[in-house]
Design an enzyme around this catalytic site. Structure first.
Site, PDB file in Angstrom:
ATOM      1  N   LYS A 256      -0.362   6.542  -9.000  1.00 16.98           N
ATOM      2  CA  LYS A 256       0.037   5.548  -8.380  1.00 16.98           C
ATOM      3  C   LYS A 256       1.048   4.825  -9.530  1.00 16.98           C
ATOM      4  CE  LYS A 256      -3.584   3.796  -5.244  1.00 16.98           C
ATOM      5  NZ  LYS A 256      -4.493   3.046  -5.017  1.00 16.98           N
TER       6      LYS A 256
ATOM      7  N   GLY B  75       0.424  -1.359  -0.141  1.00 17.49           N
ATOM      8  CA  GLY B  75      -0.169   0.238   0.113  1.00 17.49           C
ATOM      9  C   GLY B  75       0.657   1.342  -0.580  1.00 17.49           C
ATOM     10  N   GLY B  76       1.461   1.282  -1.173  1.00 19.18           N
ATOM     11  CA  GLY B  76       3.440   1.876  -0.446  1.00 19.18           C
ATOM     12  C   GLY B  76       2.741   3.506  -1.527  1.00 19.18           C
ATOM     13  N   THR B  77       1.434   3.839  -2.365  1.00 16.51           N
ATOM     14  CA  THR B  77       1.279   4.618  -2.413  1.00 16.51           C
ATOM     15  C   THR B  77      -0.333   5.228  -1.889  1.00 16.51           C
ATOM     16  OG1 THR B  77      -0.428   3.862  -4.127  1.00 16.51           O
ATOM     17  CG2 THR B  77       1.299   3.989  -4.354  1.00 16.51           C
ATOM     18  N   GLY B  78      -0.022   4.802  -1.469  1.00 15.65           N
ATOM     19  CA  GLY B  78      -1.946   5.272  -0.492  1.00 15.65           C
ATOM     20  C   GLY B  78      -1.518   6.903   0.961  1.00 15.65           C
ATOM     21  N   TYR B  79      -2.392   7.160   1.596  1.00 18.49           N
ATOM     22  CA  TYR B  79      -2.407   8.280   2.237  1.00 18.49           C
ATOM     23  C   TYR B  79      -1.354   7.838   2.982  1.00 18.49           C
ATOM     24  CZ  TYR B  79      -3.641  12.051   4.343  1.00 18.49           C
ATOM     25  OH  TYR B  79      -3.563  13.746   5.545  1.00 18.49           O
TER      26      TYR B  79
ATOM     27  N   ARG C 205       1.155  -3.817  -7.058  1.00 20.77           N
ATOM     28  CA  ARG C 205      -0.021  -4.973  -7.635  1.00 20.77           C
ATOM     29  C   ARG C 205      -0.110  -5.033  -8.945  1.00 20.77           C
ATOM     30  NH1 ARG C 205      -3.753  -2.999  -2.670  1.00 20.77           N
ATOM     31  NH2 ARG C 205      -4.788  -4.190  -3.860  1.00 20.77           N
TER      32      ARG C 205
ATOM     33  N   ARG D 235      -5.672  -8.906  14.279  1.00 20.24           N
ATOM     34  CA  ARG D 235      -4.443  -8.920  14.726  1.00 20.24           C
ATOM     35  C   ARG D 235      -4.576 -10.780  15.513  1.00 20.24           C
ATOM     36  NH1 ARG D 235      -5.094  -4.061  19.700  1.00 20.24           N
ATOM     37  NH2 ARG D 235      -4.394  -2.387  18.132  1.00 20.24           N
TER      38      ARG D 235
ATOM     39  N   LYS E 290     -10.464  -4.591  12.566  1.00 23.55           N
ATOM     40  CA  LYS E 290      -8.842  -4.523  12.890  1.00 23.55           C
ATOM     41  C   LYS E 290      -8.745  -6.052  13.877  1.00 23.55           C
ATOM     42  CE  LYS E 290      -7.942  -0.159  11.825  1.00 23.55           C
ATOM     43  NZ  LYS E 290      -7.695   1.332  11.405  1.00 23.55           N
TER      44      LYS E 290
END
Length: 311
Positions: free
Chosen positions: A44, A10-14, A35, A142, A138
């Site tokens: 992206k 998710g390296g292009t996300g916020y 991806r 976990r 979440k």
């Protein structure tokens, strides 16, 4: 501390793009999952290419191809997931669980940071519907991490400045209001506001820190514990503009949920927990779990300075 090999998903996300930058800045060997689902998203792709130019390595992988995920994970010591859960609730849960499976199979990861970066879901067992799903999912992730005995750190980011500070926590805008401001209740409940880049810096600091192993780390510097009223006063002092205050009671605020779509109902529920219940500040954080105490060398951004960019 040594340097790690880190895979950011998710390296292009916020928050993801900030985590990539923090990994590079802190000198870690940084890999980003590229991806094939990126499709024709030119923004992206160009962001990924810019990171590559700055020294990151792009690793092809897809959530529809388990083997490719396992191979990507085998390249690194640390995995940080920064996939946004905003748009796809259960879709995001599915992807995170696939990532956990890949990490478990690879068997080499020394630390995993799942996509959290919000409120502490372990403290939100009482959360109202429909927003409760965010926390429940979440907690499912976990449990999967802990059942698989994957070493982890959970990073609690509290309120991102971009969504809560520039707009003085108004729900319908990202910009500071010009004339009037809605205060939730009396406006005096304390929340915690963070510069997103600081959250990323602190998160990456934890990845090879034995003190953060299998623990929840809170980014909540004392100076950033502020009420909504504090924020409004801060903005008025900076801008020289006085705002008319309108208070909204908890019942009237919750009544806004009627007729709203799912995402808006989730947002209203979260705002209620933060600004009426004080869910970010109504419990004690131990000194060894608070990021600004663990990493005093980080010069974090005050919200007064954060607000200056809106002048």
């Amino acid at each position: 501390m040594g340097k790690c090999k880190v895979l950011v998903v998710g390296g292009t996300g916020y928050i993801g793009k900030r985590i990539v930058r923090a990994c590079l800045t802190q000198g870690h060997e940084t890999y980003i999952l590229q991806r094939k689902e990126i499709g024709l998203d030119i923004d992206k792709l160009q962001m990924l290419l810019a990171f590559k130019k700055d020294g990151a390595r792009l690793v092809e992988g897809s959530f529809s191809d388990h083997k490719s995920l396992v191979e990507a994970v085998k390249l690194v010591d640390v995995v940080i997931s920064a996939m946004s859960g905003v748009h796809f609730r259960s879709h995001n849960l599915l992807l995170q669980l696939k990532l956990v499976d890949a990490i478990k199979e690879a068997g080499n990861v020394k630390r995993f940071l799942p996509s959290e970066f919000g409120m502490d879901p372990a403290k939100m067992g009482h959360a109202m519907e429909p927003g409760r799903v965010t926390f429940d999912e979440k907690m499912i992730v976990r449990k999967a991490i802990e059942d698989a005995q994957i070493p982890y750190t959970y990073v609690i980011a509290n309120c991102f400045g971009g969504y809560f500070v520039g707009n003085l926590s108004q729900m319908t805008t990202l910009l500071p209001p010009k004339d009037s401001v809605v205060l939730y209740g009396d406006g005096d409940v304390k929340a915690i506001f963070m510069d997103e880049d600081d959250v990323a810096t602190y998160a990456v600091k934890t990845i090879d820190d034995p003190r953060a192993l299998n623990k929840t780390i809170y980014t909540s510097p004392p100076e950033n514990r502020l009420s909504q009223r504090d924020l409004v006063k801060m903005w008025e002092n900076l801008s020289g503009n006085t705002l008319v205050r309108h208070n909204i009671s908890d019942q009237d605020f919750l009544a806004l949920m009627k007729g709203q779509d799912f995402a808006q109902q989730v947002g209203i529920g979260h705002f209620y927990h933060i600004f009426y219940e004080g869910c970010l500040t109504n419990f004690e954080v131990k000194e060894d779990e608070e990021a600004s105490k663990l990493y005093p060398e980080v010069q974090y951004t005050s919200m007064n300075d954060y607000l200056k960019r809106y002048l």
